[in-house]
Design a protein around this motif. Structure first.
Motif, PDB file in Angstrom:
ATOM      1  N   THR A 172       0.858  -1.181   0.000  1.00  0.00           N
ATOM      2  CA  THR A 172       0.000   0.000   0.000  1.00  0.00           C
ATOM      3  C   THR A 172       0.894   1.231   0.000  1.00  0.00           C
ATOM      4  OG1 THR A 172      -0.120   0.015   2.420  1.00  0.00           O
ATOM      5  CG2 THR A 172      -1.881  -1.146   1.234  1.00  0.00           C
ATOM      6  N   GLY A 173       0.389   2.318  -0.509  1.00  0.00           N
ATOM      7  CA  GLY A 173       1.144   3.557  -0.550  1.00  0.00           C
ATOM      8  C   GLY A 173       0.315   4.655  -1.173  1.00  0.00           C
ATOM      9  N   GLY A 195      19.280  -6.014   0.285  1.00  0.00           N
ATOM     10  CA  GLY A 195      20.483  -6.681   0.770  1.00  0.00           C
ATOM     11  C   GLY A 195      20.452  -7.194   2.180  1.00  0.00           C
ATOM     12  N   LEU A 196      19.320  -7.041   2.900  1.00  0.00           N
ATOM     13  CA  LEU A 196      19.227  -7.553   4.260  1.00  0.00           C
ATOM     14  C   LEU A 196      18.726  -8.992   4.187  1.00  0.00           C
ATOM     15  CD1 LEU A 196      19.582  -6.725   7.235  1.00  0.00           C
ATOM     16  CD2 LEU A 196      17.204  -5.968   7.223  1.00  0.00           C
ATOM     17  N   SER A 197      19.535  -9.939   4.637  1.00  0.00           N
ATOM     18  CA  SER A 197      19.248 -11.348   4.376  1.00  0.00           C
ATOM     19  C   SER A 197      18.017 -11.869   5.117  1.00  0.00           C
ATOM     20  CB  SER A 197      20.468 -12.209   4.744  1.00  0.00           C
ATOM     21  OG  SER A 197      20.802 -12.029   6.107  1.00  0.00           O
ATOM     22  N   ALA A 198      17.819 -11.451   6.364  1.00  0.00           N
ATOM     23  CA  ALA A 198      16.688 -11.966   7.145  1.00  0.00           C
ATOM     24  C   ALA A 198      16.013 -10.816   7.881  1.00  0.00           C
ATOM     25  CB  ALA A 198      17.165 -13.025   8.135  1.00  0.00           C
ATOM     26  N   PRO A 199      15.317  -9.942   7.153  1.00  0.00           N
ATOM     27  CA  PRO A 199      14.714  -8.769   7.795  1.00  0.00           C
ATOM     28  C   PRO A 199      13.552  -9.129   8.713  1.00  0.00           C
ATOM     29  CG  PRO A 199      14.042  -8.903   5.496  1.00  0.00           C
ATOM     30  CD  PRO A 199      15.080  -9.965   5.701  1.00  0.00           C
ATOM     31  N   GLU A 200      13.507  -8.454   9.846  1.00  0.00           N
ATOM     32  CA  GLU A 200      12.383  -8.608  10.755  1.00  0.00           C
ATOM     33  C   GLU A 200      11.240  -7.709  10.298  1.00  0.00           C
ATOM     34  OE1 GLU A 200      13.613  -7.685  14.690  1.00  0.00           O
ATOM     35  OE2 GLU A 200      15.360  -9.017  14.639  1.00  0.00           O
ATOM     36  N   PRO A 201       9.991  -8.156  10.458  1.00  0.00           N
ATOM     37  CA  PRO A 201       8.867  -7.276  10.119  1.00  0.00           C
ATOM     38  C   PRO A 201       8.688  -6.195  11.183  1.00  0.00           C
ATOM     39  CG  PRO A 201       8.058  -9.359  10.982  1.00  0.00           C
ATOM     40  CD  PRO A 201       9.553  -9.491  10.879  1.00  0.00           C
ATOM     41  N   VAL A 202       8.533  -4.955  10.750  1.00  0.00           N
ATOM     42  CA  VAL A 202       8.265  -3.833  11.648  1.00  0.00           C
ATOM     43  C   VAL A 202       7.018  -3.127  11.141  1.00  0.00           C
ATOM     44  CG1 VAL A 202       9.083  -1.588  12.454  1.00  0.00           C
ATOM     45  CG2 VAL A 202      10.657  -3.517  12.354  1.00  0.00           C
ATOM     46  N   ASP A 203       5.992  -3.038  11.982  1.00  0.00           N
ATOM     47  CA  ASP A 203       4.713  -2.451  11.598  1.00  0.00           C
ATOM     48  C   ASP A 203       4.695  -0.993  12.032  1.00  0.00           C
ATOM     49  OD1 ASP A 203       2.091  -1.714  11.174  1.00  0.00           O
ATOM     50  OD2 ASP A 203       1.271  -3.650  11.797  1.00  0.00           O
ATOM     51  N   TYR A 204       4.997  -0.086  11.091  1.00  0.00           N
ATOM     52  CA  TYR A 204       5.067   1.321  11.458  1.00  0.00           C
ATOM     53  C   TYR A 204       3.685   1.912  11.719  1.00  0.00           C
ATOM     54  CZ  TYR A 204       6.601   6.125  11.721  1.00  0.00           C
ATOM     55  OH  TYR A 204       6.843   7.397  12.166  1.00  0.00           O
ATOM     56  N   PHE A 215       7.361   1.634   3.070  1.00  0.00           N
ATOM     57  CA  PHE A 215       8.016   0.958   4.192  1.00  0.00           C
ATOM     58  C   PHE A 215       7.115   0.845   5.418  1.00  0.00           C
ATOM     59  CE2 PHE A 215      11.809   2.531   1.854  1.00  0.00           C
ATOM     60  CZ  PHE A 215      12.429   1.310   1.654  1.00  0.00           C
ATOM     61  N   ASP A 216       5.936   1.473   5.389  1.00  0.00           N
ATOM     62  CA  ASP A 216       5.083   1.483   6.578  1.00  0.00           C
ATOM     63  C   ASP A 216       4.467   0.122   6.864  1.00  0.00           C
ATOM     64  OD1 ASP A 216       5.721   4.133   6.579  1.00  0.00           O
ATOM     65  OD2 ASP A 216       3.678   4.886   6.409  1.00  0.00           O
ATOM     66  N   SER A 217       4.201  -0.665   5.822  1.00  0.00           N
ATOM     67  CA  SER A 217       3.618  -1.993   6.001  1.00  0.00           C
ATOM     68  C   SER A 217       4.718  -2.995   6.335  1.00  0.00           C
ATOM     69  CB  SER A 217       2.898  -2.420   4.718  1.00  0.00           C
ATOM     70  OG  SER A 217       2.602  -3.795   4.737  1.00  0.00           O
TER      71      SER A 217
END
Length: 484
Positions: A385-386, A443-452, A429-431
Motif C-alpha cells: 500500500t502507498g 540486501g538484508l538477508s533476514a529482515p524482521e517485520p516492523v509495523d510502522y 516501508f510502513d507496512s
C-alpha cells in the motif's frame, strides 16, 4: 460544535504534537473530533480520502482522531519550490505557483477557502482542534493573517499558547508573544502550555507562578520531554537517536534542498536492523550498503544539487562495489536518462540529463497524480500500500520490469542486475510485509517485520497518556464548552 486553537511561540514549539495528543484524548473520551490547520507550509504531504493533498502532520492528527484525512482539514498548503516561491494548494488541489509577495496579496482569496473548509468540518464534527503556523507574533505577516490570530478572530475561538522550554527562554517567548498581540487577541488567549520540560518541576514552579501573576493567564500544563517519540514530522527532519541492538544494513539519504515526504524513512529509522542517516551538504558521503534518493518538490533543481555535491561519482563507486540504490518519486525520476520540465511546472523551464541508471525518461505534465493505491510486489507477491503525489510521467524500457502491480497500472522499475530500483510510491516501508520484502531486495538477508502503522498508534496513545497526566484536560474541556 466548538473550536479550540493551539498556537506556538515559534515554529516547532510542539503545536502539531499537542494537537495530535488532544485529538486522541478527545477521541478516547467519545468526542467526534477533527484537526484543522488553516495554512501550512511543508513538503511532507498526504493524499486524502477525497483525493486531495494536505500536510502530513494533519493527516497524522486525523489518525489520532480516528477519522479519515480530508482536504478540508488543511485548506491552504504551501509547498516551497525555491527560497521565494511555492506551489499553492487550496482545499487539496493545485491552485498555482506564487512568490511570497504575490501570495501575501492573495491571502484574502485564500481566506475564503479556509472559512469554507472550517464551516464544512463544523457540520460534520463536534469539536475542531485547530493548529496555528509559526508564531502569531510575526508582525510582518499580521496583515491578512489566516494562519494564526486572523483565523481565531474570524471564528471567535479560544487559543492556547505553546512554548518550548527545551530551547531555553520560554518565559520570554510567552510574555513577548503576548505583548505583541492586539487587545482582543490577548483576551482570547486563555492560557499557556509549556512543552518539552526536563528536570525537577519544583525548580520550575516559581517561574510558573511569576508567569501567571505577570500575565493573568494560567499555565494549563507542563508537558515533559517525551523521549524517543517518533511521529510524522510536519517538515523538519527530526533527530532520532534510538539505540540499535544490531545494525546490519547501513542506509544513507541525501538531504536534498527540496526533499519531500522524508517521512517515508521513519519506518527505517525505527527498524532494529537498519541504520539510516541523512547526508547534508558539505558532509562527506560515507560508504554504505544502500543509497536512497528521496522525493523532491523541485526534481531538476535537486538533481543539479546532487551533481554539484559529488553524488554521481559516489553512486557509481557504490554500485561498482555491489551496493543498492532505490529512488522514490522524484528520486526515481532522477535515476533515468532525462528529466524534462519544459513547461516549468517545478521551477524554471529546462531539461537535464538524469543519472542514467534506468532506461527511462520523465516529462513533467500538468495535472498532479494524487491517489492512494494498493497492489502487490510482483516478484514476491507481497501486498503493498502507498500513495502517489507527482507531476511527472515516465516512459522507457526500464518500465518493462516493474516493481509493483497496482491493479489499474504497474509502477516502478528494476535494473537487470537488481542493484537499482525505483518507484513512485510513498509510504511503502510502513507496512511490515512490504518493508521486509524491500529490505531483502536491498540486501538484508533476514529482515524482521516492523509495523510502522501500529507504531504510530502506540505513539499516539503514549502522547495522549502524557497529556492526560500533565495537562489540565478538564480546563481544556471547559474552554470548549465556552467556545461559540
Amino acid at each position: 460544535m466548538a473550536t479550540l486553537m493551539i498556537q506556538g511561540t515559534t515554529s516547532d514549539a510542539g503545536k502539531s504534537t499537542v494537537v495530535a495528543g488532544l485529538c486522541r484524548v478527545l477521541k478516547r473520551r467519545g468526542f467526534n473530533v477533527a484537526p484543522f490547520k488553516p495554512q501550512n507550509m511543508a513538503l511532507n504531504s498526504a493524499v486524502t480520502v477525497d483525493g486531495g493533498e494536505i500536510g502530513r502532520s494533519t493527516a497524522l492528527q486525523a489518525q489520532a482522531a480516528g477519522v479519515a484525512p480530508h482536504s478540508d482539514m488543511n485548506p491552504v498548503l504551501l509547498k516551497p519550490e525555491s527560497e521565494r516561491g511555492a506551489q499553492v494548494i487550496l482545499r487539496g488541489r493545485v491552485h498555482g505557483h506564487m512568490d511570497a509577495l504575490d501570495y501575501h496579496a492573495f491571502k484574502r482569496t485564500a481566506k475564503l477557502s479556509v472559512m469554507a473548509a472550517w464551516q464544512s468540518l463544523n457540520q460534520r464534527f463536534d469539536v475542531i482542534i485547530a493548529e496555528g503556523a509559526g508564531s502569531p507574533a510575526e508582525i510582518n505577516l499580521r496583515k491578512g493573517d489566516i494562519a494564526n490570530m486572523g483565523f481565531a478572530e474570524a471564528v471567535d475561538c479560544p487559543v492556547l499558547l505553546v512554548g518550548d522550554i527545551d530551547r531555553g527562554g520560554v518565559f520570554a517567548q510567552l510574555v513577548g508573544t503576548l505583548e505583541l498581540l492586539s487587545d482582543s487577541e490577548r483576551l482570547r488567549t486563555k492560557g499557556f502550555i509549556i512543552n518539552r520540560f526536563r528536570g525537577d518541576i519544583g525548580l520550575l514552579t516559581p517561574g510558573l507562578s511569576w508567569l501567571e501573576d505577570r500575565t493573568g493567564k494560567p499555565v494549563l500544563g507542563t508537558l515533559p520531554f517525551v523521549s524517543g517519540l517518533l511521529l510524522d514530522a510536519e517538515d523538519a527532519i527530526a533527530g532520532v537517536h534510538a539505540e540499535k541492538q544490531r545494525q546490519t544494513l547501513n542506509v544513507i539519504v541525501p538531504r536534498l534542498p527540496r526533499i519531500s515526504n522524508h517521512t517515508d524513512f521513519d519506518a527505517l529509522r525505527l527498524h532494529p536492523q537498519v541504520s539510516l542517516s541523512f547526508v547534508h551538504e558539505g558532509q562527506p558521503i560515507p560508504p554504505t550498503d544502500v543509497i536512497i534518493l528521496p522525493g523532491s518538490k523541485s526534481t531538476l533543481s535537486d538533481l543539479a544539487w546532487l551533481k554539484r555535491n559529488g553524488w554521481v561519482a559516489a553512486i557509481a563507486r557504490h554500485l561498482r562495489y555491489g551496493g543498492r540504490v532505490l529512488g522514490i518519486c522524484g528520486g526515481f525520476q532522477m535515476l533515468g536518462e532525462w528529466v524534462d520540465d519544459s513547461n516549468g511546472l517545478e521551477g524554471p523551464a529546462k531539461r537535464a540529463s538524469g543519472l542514467g541508471l534506468l532506461a527511462l525518461t520523465t516529462r513533467m505534465m500538468a495535472g498532479k497524480q494524487l491517489r492512494n493505491v494498493a497492489g502487490v510486489m510482483i516478484e514476491e507477491g507481497v501486498r503493498v500500500t502507498g500513495y502517489e503525489i507527482h507531476n511527472g510521467v515516465s516512459a522507457g524500457r526500464a518500465l518493462e520490469t516493474p516493481l509493483f502491480d497496482l491493479g489499474t497500472h504497474q509502477d516502478g522499475a528494476v535494473s537487470e542486475d537488481g542493484q537499482v530500483l525505483g518507484t513512485y510510491l510513498h509510504g511503502v516501508f510502513d507496512s511490515p510485509d512490504t518493508c521486509a520484502a524491500l529490505l531483502k531486495r536491498l540486501g538484508l538477508s533476514a529482515p524482521e517485520p516492523v509495523d510502522y502503522t501500529a507504531h504510530r498508534e502506540r505513539e499516539l496513545d503514549r502522547l495522549a497518556d502524557t497529556l492526560e497526566a500533565h495537562l489540565d484536560i478538564e480546563r481544556v474541556l471547559a474552554l470548549l464548552s465556552e467556545a461559540p
